[in-house]
Design a protein around this motif. Structure first.
Motif, short mmCIF file in Angstrom:
data_model
loop_
_atom_site.label_atom_id
_atom_site.label_comp_id
_atom_site.label_asym_id
_atom_site.label_seq_id
_atom_site.Cartn_x
_atom_site.Cartn_y
_atom_site.Cartn_z
N GLY A 13 -13.10 45.46 47.53
CA GLY A 13 -12.51 45.03 46.24
C GLY A 13 -11.32 44.92 46.62
N TYR A 14 -10.42 45.68 47.74
CA TYR A 14 -8.85 44.84 47.91
C TYR A 14 -9.62 43.42 48.29
CZ TYR A 14 -5.48 44.52 51.43
OH TYR A 14 -3.74 44.34 51.56
N HIS A 15 -10.53 42.95 49.49
CA HIS A 15 -10.36 42.20 49.86
C HIS A 15 -10.10 40.75 48.93
CE1 HIS A 15 -10.93 44.13 54.00
NE2 HIS A 15 -10.32 43.40 53.99
N VAL A 16 -11.23 40.71 47.76
CA VAL A 16 -11.10 40.17 46.83
C VAL A 16 -9.48 39.82 46.49
CG1 VAL A 16 -12.07 39.74 45.06
CG2 VAL A 16 -13.67 40.68 45.85
N LEU A 42 -17.71 52.46 59.80
CA LEU A 42 -19.07 51.85 60.29
C LEU A 42 -19.52 52.24 61.64
CD1 LEU A 42 -20.72 48.64 59.28
CD2 LEU A 42 -21.11 50.59 58.12
N LEU A 43 -18.52 53.11 62.40
CA LEU A 43 -18.59 53.65 63.48
C LEU A 43 -18.74 55.75 63.23
CD1 LEU A 43 -16.64 51.77 66.61
CD2 LEU A 43 -19.12 52.67 66.08
N LEU A 44 -17.86 55.60 62.36
CA LEU A 44 -17.95 57.32 61.68
C LEU A 44 -18.93 57.13 60.76
CD1 LEU A 44 -13.49 57.07 60.60
CD2 LEU A 44 -15.21 57.91 62.79
N TRP A 45 -19.48 56.57 60.09
CA TRP A 45 -20.59 57.05 60.04
C TRP A 45 -21.73 57.48 60.58
CZ3 TRP A 45 -24.81 53.01 57.09
CH2 TRP A 45 -24.96 53.25 56.49
N ILE A 46 -21.43 57.41 61.86
CA ILE A 46 -22.49 58.18 63.08
C ILE A 46 -22.42 59.70 62.70
CG2 ILE A 46 -23.81 58.56 65.76
CD1 ILE A 46 -22.83 55.78 65.81
N PHE A 47 -21.09 60.08 62.26
CA PHE A 47 -21.39 61.43 62.05
C PHE A 47 -20.97 62.13 60.42
CE2 PHE A 47 -18.65 60.02 66.21
CZ PHE A 47 -18.78 60.66 67.27
N GLY A 48 -21.13 61.17 59.82
CA GLY A 48 -21.39 61.28 58.57
C GLY A 48 -21.08 60.85 57.50
N PRO A 49 -21.74 60.13 56.40
CA PRO A 49 -20.68 59.48 55.53
C PRO A 49 -19.64 59.96 54.75
CG PRO A 49 -23.23 61.21 54.42
CD PRO A 49 -22.78 61.20 55.76
N VAL A 50 -19.13 61.53 54.90
CA VAL A 50 -17.26 61.84 54.48
C VAL A 50 -16.56 60.69 54.93
CG1 VAL A 50 -16.30 63.46 53.89
CG2 VAL A 50 -18.81 64.33 53.56
N LEU A 51 -16.64 60.64 56.45
CA LEU A 51 -15.56 59.59 56.94
C LEU A 51 -15.59 58.10 57.15
CD1 LEU A 51 -16.36 61.29 60.77
CD2 LEU A 51 -14.47 62.62 59.02
N VAL A 52 -16.56 58.02 56.49
CA VAL A 52 -16.78 56.39 56.01
C VAL A 52 -15.69 56.77 55.20
CG1 VAL A 52 -18.16 54.62 55.54
CG2 VAL A 52 -19.01 56.44 56.89
N PHE A 53 -16.14 57.16 53.82
CA PHE A 53 -15.52 57.06 52.03
C PHE A 53 -13.71 57.55 52.70
CE2 PHE A 53 -13.01 59.52 48.69
CZ PHE A 53 -13.39 58.02 47.99
N LEU A 54 -13.51 58.22 53.90
CA LEU A 54 -12.35 58.46 53.92
C LEU A 54 -11.78 57.18 54.51
CD1 LEU A 54 -12.31 62.78 54.87
CD2 LEU A 54 -11.81 61.09 52.66
N CYS A 55 -11.90 56.82 56.04
CA CYS A 55 -11.89 55.94 56.47
C CYS A 55 -11.62 54.92 55.96
CB CYS A 55 -12.37 55.30 57.57
SG CYS A 55 -11.38 54.74 58.85
N LEU A 73 -19.41 53.27 47.67
CA LEU A 73 -17.77 53.31 47.48
C LEU A 73 -17.02 53.68 48.29
CD1 LEU A 73 -17.33 54.28 44.81
CD2 LEU A 73 -16.81 56.57 45.36
N GLY A 74 -17.29 53.09 49.72
CA GLY A 74 -16.36 52.87 50.76
C GLY A 74 -16.17 51.50 51.30
N PHE A 75 -17.67 51.17 51.34
CA PHE A 75 -17.28 49.75 50.99
C PHE A 75 -17.34 48.89 49.46
CE2 PHE A 75 -20.36 50.41 54.61
CZ PHE A 75 -19.86 49.67 55.62
N LEU A 76 -17.51 49.41 48.85
CA LEU A 76 -16.68 48.93 47.00
C LEU A 76 -15.39 49.18 47.29
CD1 LEU A 76 -17.79 47.64 44.75
CD2 LEU A 76 -17.49 49.77 43.52
#
Length: 230
Positions: A22-25, A189-202, A15-18
């Motif tokens: 989407g923004y870059h598209v 992705l670096l924050l993904w090491i510490f959990g997926p919640v940070l990935v989405f928020l970032c 969802l974070g990557f989406l």
């Protein structure tokens, strides 16, 4: 049981990557249709005039042209060096047996299995490798421009034209932009090491930040066609 631990990774990370994708598209669409509303499009128009002016009065502006291109090469070199250093560090972590690869299971949500850890580090490594690849190609094109922009026009006026040099410069700077965006994607992705919640928020936080950096006006007022603003 492993699926129950990884369900946040499966949902929040894509969802974070989406959101970012989407923004870059949408940004690409704006650059194509209303370039003067974006920093990328506005800079591209300015570079077209800059190349033409440098080649037209090359005897007086050759040093300025070389210095400007050198600064662009130094920026790409810095980012390429940083990317490959991060790749080297990640490769060292992947091949190590230290506990640094194992997050604190009690305070971090998401999967902590060997497969999930491998997926995180390999994804990071891939992103930074492609960032390094884009920056090295950018240096290649800008080096070509560095030589061709000082070509005497009376000898090669029909071969090395300002339009040709401009296209080479745009390819180099486009690769530089892509490399920078890949490097920025590496932060969540670096924050993904510490959990997926940070990935989405970032990822969600990065979109408004990039919007303020990428756009000049909120609504488009003009296009650039055949050297004219319409």
């Amino acid at each position: 049981m492993e699926w129950r631990k990884c369900y946040l990774d499966v949902i929040l990370v894509p969802l974070g990557f989406l959101i970012t994708g989407g923004y870059h598209v949408w940004l690409w669409h704006k650059v194509r249709t209303q370039p003067l509303t974006t920093i990328i499009g506005t800079n591209a128009v300015g570079r077209r005039f800059w190349v033409s002016a440098m080649m037209k009065d090359n005897d007086k502006k050759n040093i300025l042209a070389v210095q400007s291109l050198r600064n662009a090469i130094m920026g790409s070199t810095l980012m390429a060096t940083t990317s490959i250093l991060l790749c080297t560090g990640l490769a060292a972590v992947i091949s190590s047996t230290y506990s640094v690869k194992k997050p604190l299971d009690d305070i971090i949500y998401g999967g902590h299995g060997e497969f999930m850890l491998a997926l995180k580090y390999v994804t990071l490594l891939t992103v930074f490798i492609f960032s390094f690849f884009c920056h090295t190609l950018s240096i290649r094109f800008i080096n070509q421009v560095n030589i061709l922009i000082n070509t005497p026009q009376d000898c090669t006026s029909n071969i090395v034209t300002p339009e040709y040099v401009y296209k080479l410069l745009e390819r180099g700077l486009l690769l530089n932009t892509v490399g920078n965006r890949l490097f920025h994607i590496g932060l969540p992705l670096l924050l993904w090491i510490f959990g997926p919640v940070l990935v989405f928020l970032c990822s969600a936080t990065m979109v408004p930040v990039l919007y303020n950096l990428d756009f000049v006006f909120e609504s488009g007022k003009g296009k650039f066609e055949d050297g004219n603003i319409v």
